[in-house]
Design a protein around this motif. Structure first.
Motif, PDB file in Angstrom:
ATOM      1  N   VAL A  23       0.857  -1.187   0.000  1.00  0.00           N
ATOM      2  CA  VAL A  23       0.000   0.000   0.000  1.00  0.00           C
ATOM      3  C   VAL A  23       0.895   1.239   0.000  1.00  0.00           C
ATOM      4  O   VAL A  23       1.889   1.284   0.713  1.00  0.00           O
ATOM      5  N   PRO A  24       0.576   2.271  -0.774  1.00  0.00           N
ATOM      6  CA  PRO A  24       1.413   3.474  -0.753  1.00  0.00           C
ATOM      7  C   PRO A  24       1.179   4.302   0.519  1.00  0.00           C
ATOM      8  O   PRO A  24       0.078   4.346   1.056  1.00  0.00           O
ATOM      9  N   CYS A  25       2.232   4.953   0.963  1.00  0.00           N
ATOM     10  CA  CYS A  25       2.160   5.834   2.137  1.00  0.00           C
ATOM     11  C   CYS A  25       1.326   7.067   1.771  1.00  0.00           C
ATOM     12  O   CYS A  25       1.470   7.633   0.684  1.00  0.00           O
ATOM     13  N   HIS A  40      -4.409   8.726  11.933  1.00  0.00           N
ATOM     14  CA  HIS A  40      -5.638   9.514  11.842  1.00  0.00           C
ATOM     15  C   HIS A  40      -5.254  10.921  11.360  1.00  0.00           C
ATOM     16  O   HIS A  40      -4.692  11.698  12.139  1.00  0.00           O
ATOM     17  N   PRO A  41      -5.511  11.279  10.092  1.00  0.00           N
ATOM     18  CA  PRO A  41      -5.180  12.633   9.620  1.00  0.00           C
ATOM     19  C   PRO A  41      -5.848  13.710  10.468  1.00  0.00           C
ATOM     20  O   PRO A  41      -5.253  14.740  10.761  1.00  0.00           O
ATOM     21  N   THR A  51      -8.639   6.509   8.904  1.00  0.00           N
ATOM     22  CA  THR A  51      -7.219   6.231   9.042  1.00  0.00           C
ATOM     23  C   THR A  51      -6.602   6.049   7.663  1.00  0.00           C
ATOM     24  O   THR A  51      -7.286   5.665   6.706  1.00  0.00           O
ATOM     25  N   VAL A  52      -5.312   6.348   7.576  1.00  0.00           N
ATOM     26  CA  VAL A  52      -4.568   6.196   6.331  1.00  0.00           C
ATOM     27  C   VAL A  52      -3.256   5.462   6.631  1.00  0.00           C
ATOM     28  O   VAL A  52      -2.698   5.596   7.717  1.00  0.00           O
ATOM     29  N   GLY A  75      -7.037  18.370   7.799  1.00  0.00           N
ATOM     30  CA  GLY A  75      -7.960  17.274   7.532  1.00  0.00           C
ATOM     31  C   GLY A  75      -7.323  16.219   6.640  1.00  0.00           C
ATOM     32  O   GLY A  75      -6.185  15.829   6.826  1.00  0.00           O
ATOM     33  N   MET A  76      -8.063  15.776   5.635  1.00  0.00           N
ATOM     34  CA  MET A  76      -7.583  14.741   4.712  1.00  0.00           C
ATOM     35  C   MET A  76      -6.782  15.325   3.550  1.00  0.00           C
ATOM     36  O   MET A  76      -6.371  14.604   2.651  1.00  0.00           O
TER      37      MET A  76
END
Length: 110
Positions: A23-25, A40-41, A51-52, A75-76
């Motif tokens: 998965v990419p960062c 959590h951004p 989450t990312v 935020g995101m």
């Protein structure tokens, strides 16, 4: 004791399924390594639920450089973080490193 069926011995000959691609960062875009941090951004203390995936070093850099209220404002929007000069320098530097690279993070000068 139960007897083993013949089919149980034949399972070893089956090819193993291929591992899914890394998965990419979320911050730097490099593929993640063996250790993935789910960040959590928007901080949980500010109501963040999403989450990312991130490298541990990328998460440490964000947490060290920004306060929770600043992260809540971004935020995101990862581009807002990348527009910061310090984060942009970090991402350019870490882009040349392997996915499992880790190093100590310096504190933000206040």
């Amino acid at each position: 004791m139960a007897r083993k069926r013949r089919n149980d011995w034949e399972l070893d000959d089956e090819p193993e399924a291929e591992a899914p691609p890394p998965v990419p960062c979320w911050l730097c875009g490099r593929p993640t390594g063996s250790e993935i941090v789910w960040h959590h951004p928007i901080p949980k203390s500010r109501g963040g639920k999403e989450t990312v995936p991130m490298h541990p070093i990328c998460q440490k850099t964000i947490i060290t450089h920004f306060t929770n209220s600043q992260l809540e404002r971004f935020g995101m929007n990862v581009q807002g973080l990348l527009d910061d000069e310090t984060i942009a320098k970090f991402v350019a530097w870490v882009a040349k490193k392997e996915p499992d690279f880790n190093a100590p993070i310096t504190r933000k000068k206040r």
